[in-house]
Design a protein around this motif. Structure first.
Motif, short mmCIF file in Angstrom:
data_model
loop_
_atom_site.label_atom_id
_atom_site.label_comp_id
_atom_site.label_asym_id
_atom_site.label_seq_id
_atom_site.Cartn_x
_atom_site.Cartn_y
_atom_site.Cartn_z
N GLU A 80 30.09 23.71 -6.03
CA GLU A 80 30.82 24.95 -5.74
C GLU A 80 31.06 25.12 -4.24
OE1 GLU A 80 28.39 27.97 -7.43
OE2 GLU A 80 28.80 27.37 -9.51
N ALA A 81 30.07 24.76 -3.43
CA ALA A 81 30.19 24.94 -1.98
C ALA A 81 30.95 23.80 -1.31
CB ALA A 81 28.79 25.04 -1.37
N GLY A 82 31.03 22.65 -1.97
CA GLY A 82 31.68 21.50 -1.36
C GLY A 82 30.74 20.66 -0.52
N HIS A 83 29.46 21.01 -0.51
CA HIS A 83 28.45 20.27 0.26
C HIS A 83 27.07 20.70 -0.22
CE1 HIS A 83 27.55 23.91 2.59
NE2 HIS A 83 28.85 24.12 2.56
N PRO A 84 26.03 19.88 0.01
CA PRO A 84 24.69 20.27 -0.42
C PRO A 84 24.25 21.58 0.23
CG PRO A 84 24.74 17.93 0.10
CD PRO A 84 26.06 18.52 0.58
N VAL A 85 23.67 22.46 -0.58
CA VAL A 85 23.15 23.75 -0.09
C VAL A 85 21.76 23.97 -0.67
CG1 VAL A 85 25.43 24.80 0.22
CG2 VAL A 85 24.27 24.97 -2.00
N ARG A 86 20.96 24.76 0.02
CA ARG A 86 19.62 25.06 -0.47
C ARG A 86 19.69 26.11 -1.58
NH1 ARG A 86 14.66 23.78 1.13
NH2 ARG A 86 12.91 25.16 0.60
N THR A 87 18.95 25.88 -2.65
CA THR A 87 18.99 26.76 -3.82
C THR A 87 17.58 27.15 -4.23
OG1 THR A 87 18.98 24.85 -5.30
CG2 THR A 87 21.13 25.74 -4.68
N PRO A 88 17.43 28.23 -4.99
CA PRO A 88 16.10 28.61 -5.48
C PRO A 88 15.55 27.56 -6.45
CG PRO A 88 17.65 30.43 -5.65
CD PRO A 88 18.46 29.22 -5.33
N VAL A 89 14.24 27.54 -6.58
CA VAL A 89 13.56 26.63 -7.51
C VAL A 89 12.64 27.47 -8.39
CG1 VAL A 89 11.93 24.73 -7.73
CG2 VAL A 89 13.66 24.67 -5.92
N ASP A 90 13.05 27.68 -9.63
CA ASP A 90 12.28 28.54 -10.52
C ASP A 90 12.59 28.20 -11.96
OD1 ASP A 90 10.75 30.51 -11.68
OD2 ASP A 90 12.13 32.14 -11.21
N GLY A 107 1.02 21.96 0.06
CA GLY A 107 2.00 22.99 -0.27
C GLY A 107 2.16 23.22 -1.76
N GLU A 108 2.98 24.22 -2.07
CA GLU A 108 3.23 24.56 -3.46
C GLU A 108 4.56 24.03 -3.97
OE1 GLU A 108 2.86 28.73 -4.09
OE2 GLU A 108 0.72 28.79 -3.60
N GLU A 109 5.45 23.57 -3.09
CA GLU A 109 6.76 23.06 -3.48
C GLU A 109 6.95 21.64 -2.97
OE1 GLU A 109 9.91 25.59 -2.27
OE2 GLU A 109 9.23 27.31 -3.43
N PHE A 110 7.84 20.92 -3.66
CA PHE A 110 8.15 19.55 -3.26
C PHE A 110 8.62 19.48 -1.82
CE2 PHE A 110 11.69 16.56 -2.63
CZ PHE A 110 10.99 15.36 -2.70
N ALA A 111 9.43 20.43 -1.38
CA ALA A 111 10.00 20.39 -0.03
C ALA A 111 8.91 20.38 1.03
CB ALA A 111 10.94 21.57 0.18
N VAL A 112 7.83 21.09 0.81
CA VAL A 112 6.73 21.13 1.77
C VAL A 112 6.03 19.79 1.83
CG1 VAL A 112 4.56 22.26 2.37
CG2 VAL A 112 6.45 23.61 1.42
N ALA A 113 5.76 19.21 0.67
CA ALA A 113 5.12 17.90 0.62
C ALA A 113 6.00 16.84 1.26
CB ALA A 113 4.80 17.53 -0.83
N ALA A 114 7.31 16.94 1.02
CA ALA A 114 8.24 15.96 1.58
C ALA A 114 8.28 16.04 3.10
CB ALA A 114 9.63 16.19 1.00
N GLU A 115 8.27 17.24 3.63
CA GLU A 115 8.29 17.41 5.09
C GLU A 115 7.04 16.79 5.73
OE1 GLU A 115 8.59 21.01 8.43
OE2 GLU A 115 8.78 21.45 6.28
N HIS A 151 0.85 -1.20 0.00
CA HIS A 151 0.00 0.00 0.00
C HIS A 151 0.88 1.24 0.00
CE1 HIS A 151 -3.31 2.72 0.80
NE2 HIS A 151 -2.58 3.26 1.77
N ALA A 152 0.62 2.16 -0.92
CA ALA A 152 1.44 3.37 -1.04
C ALA A 152 0.61 4.62 -0.73
CB ALA A 152 2.02 3.49 -2.45
N THR A 153 1.22 5.54 0.01
CA THR A 153 0.68 6.87 0.22
C THR A 153 1.66 7.86 -0.39
OG1 THR A 153 -0.43 6.24 2.28
CG2 THR A 153 -0.03 8.59 1.92
N VAL A 154 1.17 8.73 -1.27
CA VAL A 154 2.04 9.65 -1.99
C VAL A 154 1.62 11.09 -1.71
CG1 VAL A 154 2.95 10.33 -4.25
CG2 VAL A 154 2.33 7.93 -3.83
N TYR A 155 2.53 11.87 -1.15
CA TYR A 155 2.33 13.29 -0.94
C TYR A 155 2.87 14.04 -2.15
CZ TYR A 155 0.95 12.96 3.99
OH TYR A 155 0.28 12.70 5.16
N VAL A 156 2.09 14.94 -2.70
CA VAL A 156 2.50 15.74 -3.85
C VAL A 156 2.18 17.21 -3.58
CG1 VAL A 156 2.16 13.87 -5.52
CG2 VAL A 156 0.28 15.45 -5.03
N PRO A 157 2.90 18.14 -4.22
CA PRO A 157 2.53 19.55 -4.08
C PRO A 157 1.16 19.80 -4.72
CG PRO A 157 4.74 19.29 -5.02
CD PRO A 157 4.09 17.94 -5.05
#
Length: 307
Positions: A211-221, A122-130, A94-100
C-alpha cells in the motif's frame, strides 16, 4: 565481516541453483491431495521438513552458497534459528542464535539440542535482531538474516520448485507471510503460478508495504506472531515481489485457531499457528483458483488440538 556472493535480489535461476545445492541435506517434503465439502485442495507438507519448518532450506543455501565461514550469528522467532543452528551443525559451523524471551518452548528446546549458543533478548523479534546484529558487527562475524538475504530467499524458493514439479495441476499457491522470505522465494520458484500471501490481521507487513510502495513498520499482534511477527517486510523480499507481483489477503486470529484445529481433526496435522494461516484463508473462501496448494510451513509450537 564475511560477505556473500549472492546478487542483491535473487532470480529464478538462483532458486534452481539453491535446489541443487541443498538437495543432499534437506528433505523433499510431500504434497497431499484432498477434498473438503467438494472443494479440492493440495497441502504442501513442509512441517515434515527436518527441524519441522521450511527455514532449513534458506539457512543451508546461505551457508553453502556464501563465503566460507566458521561462525555465524542470527536472530529468530524460533524456526529460522533452528534452521541455522541445524544447518551449521551439519556443516561444521558454530552458530549463535538470538531469540526473544517470549520464544515458545517448543522452539527453544530443539535449539538447545543443536549445540548452538542461545541468547534470549527482549520480547519481540526486532529487539533480538538488533542485539544480534550489533554483536556480529562488533566481533566481525557473519550475520545471517532470517529473511532479508538473497541466498535465504533463494533457498526458501526451492519449496515452490517442488510444488511446481510434484503438483503441476495446482494453479495457485497460498503462503503465510511474515518477513517475506518464503513468499518471495516461492514466487520465483512457482513457474508462473498465482501466489497469494496470507497475513494475520495483526501482522500485515507485506500488505502495508504494498500500500505504501515501500517497507513500513507495522504492529505485531497475533496468535501467529512468534513466526509471522516481523514488523517490517524485508527489503530483498519486497524488491522480488515488486517485480513479481502477488496478491494478499488477511485472516483473523479466530480463523487461524479454527483452521489449526481443522488441520488436526481432518488430517492429523499438528501445525503451528503460522502454518494454519493459508488453510484459514482457504476455508474462508479467500484463496482463488480451482486447484490451490496451501503451504503447511511448520509444526513447532506448544499446541494442543481444540475440541
Amino acid at each position: 565481516m564475511s560477505t556473500t556472493t549472492a546478487p542483491a535480489v535473487p532470480t529464478a535461476t538462483d532458486v534452481r541453483a539453491a535446489a541443487e545445492r541443498i538437495a543432499p541435506y534437506a528433505r523433499r517434503t510431500p504434497v497431499m491431495r484432498a477434498e473438503i465439502d467438494g472443494r479440492p485442495l493440495t497441502l504442501k507438507l513442509e512441517h515434515l521438513q527436518r527441524t519441522g519448518a521450511f527455514k532449513l532450506r534458506g539457512a543451508l543455501n546461505a551457508l553453502l552458497g556464501g563465503a566460507p565461514t566458521d561462525r555465524v550469528i542470527t536472530a529468530s522467532g524460533g524456526n529460522h534459528g533452528l534452521g541455522v543452528a541445524t544447518a551449521a551443525s551439519m556443516l561444521g559451523v558454530h552458530a549463535t542464535v538470538y531469540v526473544p524471551e517470549t520464544v515458545p518452548e517448543a522452539k527453544a528446546a530443539p535449539l538447545m539440542d543443536t549445540g548452538a549458543e542461545i541468547v534470549r533478548v527482549g520480547e519481540e523479534f526486532a529487539v533480538a535482531a538488533e542485539a544480534a546484529l550489533a554483536r556480529a558487527e562488533s566481533e566481525g562475524v557473519r550475520y545471517l538474516h532470517a529473511y532479508d538475504d538473497a541466498l535465504v530467499v533463494a533457498g526458501q524458493g526451492t519449496l515452490g520448485l517442488e510444488i511446481a514439479a510434484d503438483a503441476p495441476e495446482c494453479d495457485t499457491i497460498a503462503v503465510a507471510v511474515g518477513g517475506g522470505g518464503l513468499i518471495a522465494g516461492v514466487r520465483l520458484g512457482a513457474g508462473g503460478r498465482r501466489v497469494v500471501g496470507v497475513e494475520p490481521e495483526g501482522c500485515r507487513s507485506l500488505g502495508a508495504a504494498l500500500e505504501a510502495g515501500h517497507p513500513v513498520r507495522t504492529p505485531v499482534d497475533s496468535v501467529a506472531s512468534s513466526a509471522l511477527g516481523a514488523a517490517t517486510i524485508g527489503r530483498v523480499p519486497f524488491e522480488v515481489l515488486r517485480a513479481n507481483p502477488v496478491t494478499t489477503t488477511l485472516v483473523s486470529d479466530a480463523e487461524i485457531i479454527s483452521a489449526q484445529t481443522r488441520l488436526w481433526q481432518d488430517f492429523r496435522i499438528a501445525a503451528e499457528p503460522a502454518a494454519a494461516v493459508p488453510f484459514a484463508a482457504w476455508l474462508a473462501g479467500r484463496v482463488p483458483g480451482d486447484n490451490p496448494c496451501l503451504v503447511v510451513c511448520g509444526a513447532n509450537a506448544d499446541w494442543r488440538p481444540h475440541g
